[in-house]
Scaffold this active site. Structure first.
Site, PDB file in Angstrom:
ATOM      1  N   ASP A 165       3.637  -6.381   4.061  1.00 42.11           N
ATOM      2  CA  ASP A 165       4.203  -5.026   4.011  1.00 42.11           C
ATOM      3  C   ASP A 165       5.645  -5.089   4.512  1.00 42.11           C
ATOM      4  OD1 ASP A 165       4.707  -2.360   3.941  1.00 42.11           O
ATOM      5  OD2 ASP A 165       3.189  -1.772   5.409  1.00 42.11           O
ATOM      6  N   LEU A 166       6.589  -4.810   3.629  1.00 42.55           N
ATOM      7  CA  LEU A 166       8.008  -4.894   3.989  1.00 42.55           C
ATOM      8  C   LEU A 166       8.402  -3.757   4.926  1.00 42.55           C
ATOM      9  CD1 LEU A 166       9.365  -5.744   0.434  1.00 42.55           C
ATOM     10  CD2 LEU A 166       9.074  -7.323   2.339  1.00 42.55           C
ATOM     11  N   ASP A 192       6.651  -2.052  -1.969  1.00 41.66           N
ATOM     12  CA  ASP A 192       6.855  -2.740  -0.690  1.00 41.66           C
ATOM     13  C   ASP A 192       5.630  -3.458  -0.153  1.00 41.66           C
ATOM     14  OD1 ASP A 192       5.484  -0.421  -0.273  1.00 41.66           O
ATOM     15  OD2 ASP A 192       6.616   0.208   1.490  1.00 41.66           O
ATOM     16  N   GLU A 193       4.554  -3.538  -0.925  1.00 33.18           N
ATOM     17  CA  GLU A 193       3.341  -4.192  -0.444  1.00 33.18           C
ATOM     18  C   GLU A 193       2.818  -5.173  -1.479  1.00 33.18           C
ATOM     19  OE1 GLU A 193       0.412  -1.622   1.653  1.00 33.18           O
ATOM     20  OE2 GLU A 193       1.724   0.019   1.035  1.00 33.18           O
ATOM     21  N   TYR A 244      13.254   0.577   1.514  1.00 33.04           N
ATOM     22  CA  TYR A 244      14.451   1.153   0.909  1.00 33.04           C
ATOM     23  C   TYR A 244      15.659   1.005   1.830  1.00 33.04           C
ATOM     24  CZ  TYR A 244      11.588   3.548  -2.657  1.00 33.04           C
ATOM     25  OH  TYR A 244      10.750   3.847  -3.697  1.00 33.04           O
ATOM     26  N   ARG A 268      14.493   5.628  13.812  1.00 34.97           N
ATOM     27  CA  ARG A 268      13.177   6.003  14.345  1.00 34.97           C
ATOM     28  C   ARG A 268      13.198   6.075  15.871  1.00 34.97           C
ATOM     29  NH1 ARG A 268       8.966   2.838  10.226  1.00 34.97           N
ATOM     30  NH2 ARG A 268      10.184   3.295   8.336  1.00 34.97           N
TER      31      ARG A 268
END
Length: 740
Positions: free
Chosen positions: A59-60, A151-152, A64, A96
């Site tokens: 999982d990146l 992304d996965e 984006y 975040r």
């Protein structure tokens, strides 16, 4: 998943029973005891099964945002958000830390973090390209890679682990270490076969992540476990840019750490609602609930599958993704309430799709339009319509010819009006255009005539049941008969799909008969058997049906069995063309059979021959033949169409004939004009058997090769004529074009 308004695709679970966990554990214990005096190496590599698989979920991190930071390194240490419409669809970890979250309103994000840098992420091209680079890199480690959105990726490392274990010596096995974290800090037992396999898997996962960073500049998390469900769950325990391995003994601890059943991958919104209505909210509730009641409420297969998922059991294989099976572009918005606005949005989506078709090289044969109506519910329902793309439009797709825009927009707007009554107020929040049924045509470098005579494509590529996956679409796991309502319009050409989340991406075509079913001894005289074998099956049927009717009707019959077939038989013989009279009325009947479509449901626009411009070539052949019948002298013939039939076949296939780039009207009708302002008139004389088509210029005269019948040549569609002329010129044939 990073795409706006789209949820991750469910993995789903298999329905096959796994071996009992306790029995498998006891078996491993017995193996370990028996092998303790033989060294570790001899006990490794049992026969692979569900428990001995090694699956990695990659999982990146904030995908984006990473792509944007790679594109502009100055953004690397700044709080960054990727904006689509009025939402921050993702943000980097700097943002975040300052309180910005994914899918936060732009205004709220700016209030939380005034220094937030926003970049527009509505064009997915760069993200898509990088996503496929990641998948290609992972395929260098294992060929079995399954994409899950941008992304996965799931990677099945089972065989690679087997090979590495075979290469290790006994003393090396005892020194195997883990890369990354072990979930729940569980102790590792180097005498346990499964532990060793997962440790080797963690080392390969670390190598993959290192290669991603060194070659692409991307970081990501990884989870290593014995199935896809557990690998996906454990990959997110330590983030960002970390990895975790889950040993079998900690499986239940991980499953019970989930706060709600809807956190289990494979249980969608509708199923979760049904479970909540039964009083099932936690994983433990689902594990202990009565299987019989669950099967009664949800159906046997769904009930068994989700109950297995609640125990961490998932036999679903990692499915090799390969090239994408569909291309889709979608746009979500607050409100679209006019036909003009919808058309503008469809044109924007279509322009992007056409670029992708050019880059891919394959040609789509089906187009789908998806809409989402405004609803107060959290999860909106989607509706879709799809239909085949006309062959003359397919010919232009992928060539960079934007003349295709107009007919494609016309098709999509007809689909739109079949879902939306534009005469009444409507409120849409999403539009999506999808190209599917992608085919890599080997005829791209061949001529049109070559296509007719080449070995036919495999049945799986032309007919049968095809399943097309929209990887970025969330498919509910509720029983399909309850969830999806697919109703075919009377024409059978436009498929309707209504789901809670997305359209069911399946297209059905009629099954073709095998060539061997046709007795070659029944061929008409003058037809070469070898050439006959290479023809499309429906043309074979037509020729044979004509022969059969000729046999039963006898010599005294007025009807001419192969009227419309003359274009086909002309490929076999010159003389045969001259022996068959022509009745345009027969062809007219067949042409109407293609063009006429029953009206749609009340409240939607009707599909008929006058409005369906895409159902024929650029000129309306049915209309043309109608007018010709008024002006020409026509001999009486049978009223029943004799040549071109679509009976007992799927209209989705028959409405657009299997010949690529040519409509059935083009192939079987007489070419009607060489000048847009001039019509030639057929006569009842011998010369009238084929229309007197002149060369494009009155000053040109073509001298044909000796084995070419000019009458047959002028019967061919213009595109075929031009190609033949070009081929003869390249081959240095004894023909020339003279100028007066």
């Amino acid at each position: 998943m990073e795409k706006l308004g789209v949820e991750p695709e469910e993995e789903g679970g298999g329905d096959d029973d796994e071996e009992d966990a306790e029995a498998w554990a006891m078996e491993l214990a017995d193996v370990g005891a028996a092998a303790s005096s033989q060294g570790v190496h001899d006990q490794v590599l049992p026969t692979p099964n569900a428990s001995s698989r090694v699956i990695v979920h990659v999982d990146l991190d904030c995908f984006y945002a990473q792509v944007e930071m790679i594109s502009n390194p100055e953004l690397k240490d700044k709080p960054l958000g990727v904006q689509q419409k009025y939402l921050v669809v993702t943000c980097n970890y700097e943002a975040r830390k300052l309180g910005v979250k994914k899918l936060m309103n732009v205004r709220d994000a700016k209030e939380k973090c005034p220094q937030l840098v926003l970049v527009n992420g509505e064009d997915l091209t760069r993200y898509r390209e990088m996503s496929y680079k990641v998948t290609e890199l992972l395929e260098e480690f294992s060929p079995v890679v399954e994409r899950l959105g941008f992304d996965e990726n799931f990677v099945d490392l089972t065989e690679m682990v087997e090979k590495r274990l075979q290469q290790l010596q006994s003393d090396e096995l005892s020194a195997v270490t883990v890369s990354g974290h072990v979930y729940n800090n569980q102790s590792i037992n180097l005498l346990d076969v499964l532990h060793i396999r997962l440790l080797v898997g963690s080392q390969i996962a670390a190598e993959m992540r290192e290669a991603m960073y060194n070659q692409l500049g991307l970081t990501g998390c990884a989870g290593v476990a014995s199935n896809k469900l557990l690998a996906k769950l454990v990959s997110g325990v330590f983030k960002p840019n970390q990895q975790t391995v889950l040993l079998p003994e900690s499986c239940q601890h991980l499953i019970h750490s989930l706060n709600h059943i809807k956190e289990i991958p494979g249980i969608g919104y509708k199923t979760a609602k049904c479970l909540e209505a039964l009083g099932i909210n936690s994983v433990r509730d689902l594990q202990t609930f009565s299987p019989k009641i669950l099967e009664k409420e949800l159906g046997i297969s769904v009930a068994q599958r989700i109950q297995k998922l609640s125990f961490g059991e998932d036999n679903s294989p990692v499915i090799l993704s390969g090239p994408p099976q569909s291309f889709s572009e979608e746009d979500s918005f607050k409100k679209c309430s006019s036909e003009v606005e919808a058309k503008n949005k469809i044109e924007e989506l279509l322009a992007s799709l056409l670029n992708r078709v050019c880059q891919d090289g394959r040609k789509p044969h089906t187009v789908r339009l998806i809409i989402r109506r405004y609803s107060s519910e959290k999860h909106y329902g989607r509706e879709s319509r799809q239909c085949p793309i006309p062959s003359h439009v397919i010919q232009k797709l992928g060539t960079g010819n934007y003349d295709v825009m107009t007919p494609m927009v016309d098709i999509l707007m007809k689909l739109f009006r079949n879902m939306v009554n534009v005469k009444m107020p409507f409120h849409l929040t999403l539009l999506s255009v999808c190209f599917c049924n992608l085919k890599a045509l080997n005829t791209a470098k061949k001529g049109l005539i070559d296509y007719y005579l080449m070995p036919s494509l495999s049945t799986t590529s032309r007919s049968g049941k095809h399943s097309f996956k929209m990887k970025d679409t969330h498919m509910e796991d509720f029983p399909k008969d309850k969830e999806t309502n697919r109703d075919f319009l009377p024409s059978g050409r436009i498929e309707s799909t209504r789901t809670r989340e997305s359209p069911l991406d399946t297209t059905n075509f009629s099954k073709e008969k095998d060539i061997n079913e046709f007795p070659l001894c029944s061929l008409p005289e003058g037809v070469d058997q070898e050439v006959f074998k290479q023809l499309p099956v429906d043309i074979q049927e037509e020729i044979l049906s004509g022969k059969s009717r000729e046999k039963f009707q006898g010599k005294g019959s007025v009807s001419c069995p192969l009227h419309a077939s003359r274009g086909v038989l002309s490929f076999f013989s010159k003389k045969q063309m001259q022996d068959i009279p022509i009745n345009p009325r027969d062809h007219l009947s067949s042409s109407k059979q293609v063009s006429s479509v029953s009206p749609c449901e009340p409240g939607t626009s009707g599909f008929n021959s006058s409005s369906s411009s895409y159902m024929s070539s650029q000129k309306d052949y049915s209309y043309y033949l109608d007018n010709r019948l008024k002006d020409e002298r026509i001999s009486q013939g049978p009223k029943e169409p004799q040549g071109f039939h679509f009976t007992n076949s799927n209209p989705a296939v028959s409405a657009f004939h299997s010949f690529p780039n040519l409509q059935s009207e083009q192939l079987f009708s007489r070419n009607h004009t060489t000048d847009s302002h001039k019509q030639t008139v057929a006569t009842d004389s011998h010369e009238g058997l084929t229309e007197n088509r002149e060369p494009d210029s009155v000053d040109e005269k073509i001298t044909f090769p000796s084995d070419i019948d000019p009458q047959v040549f002028y019967e061919l569609p213009e595109a075929v004529q031009k190609e033949l002329l070009a081929e003869w010129k390249r081959a240095g044939s004894d023909f020339h074009i003279g100028h007066k």
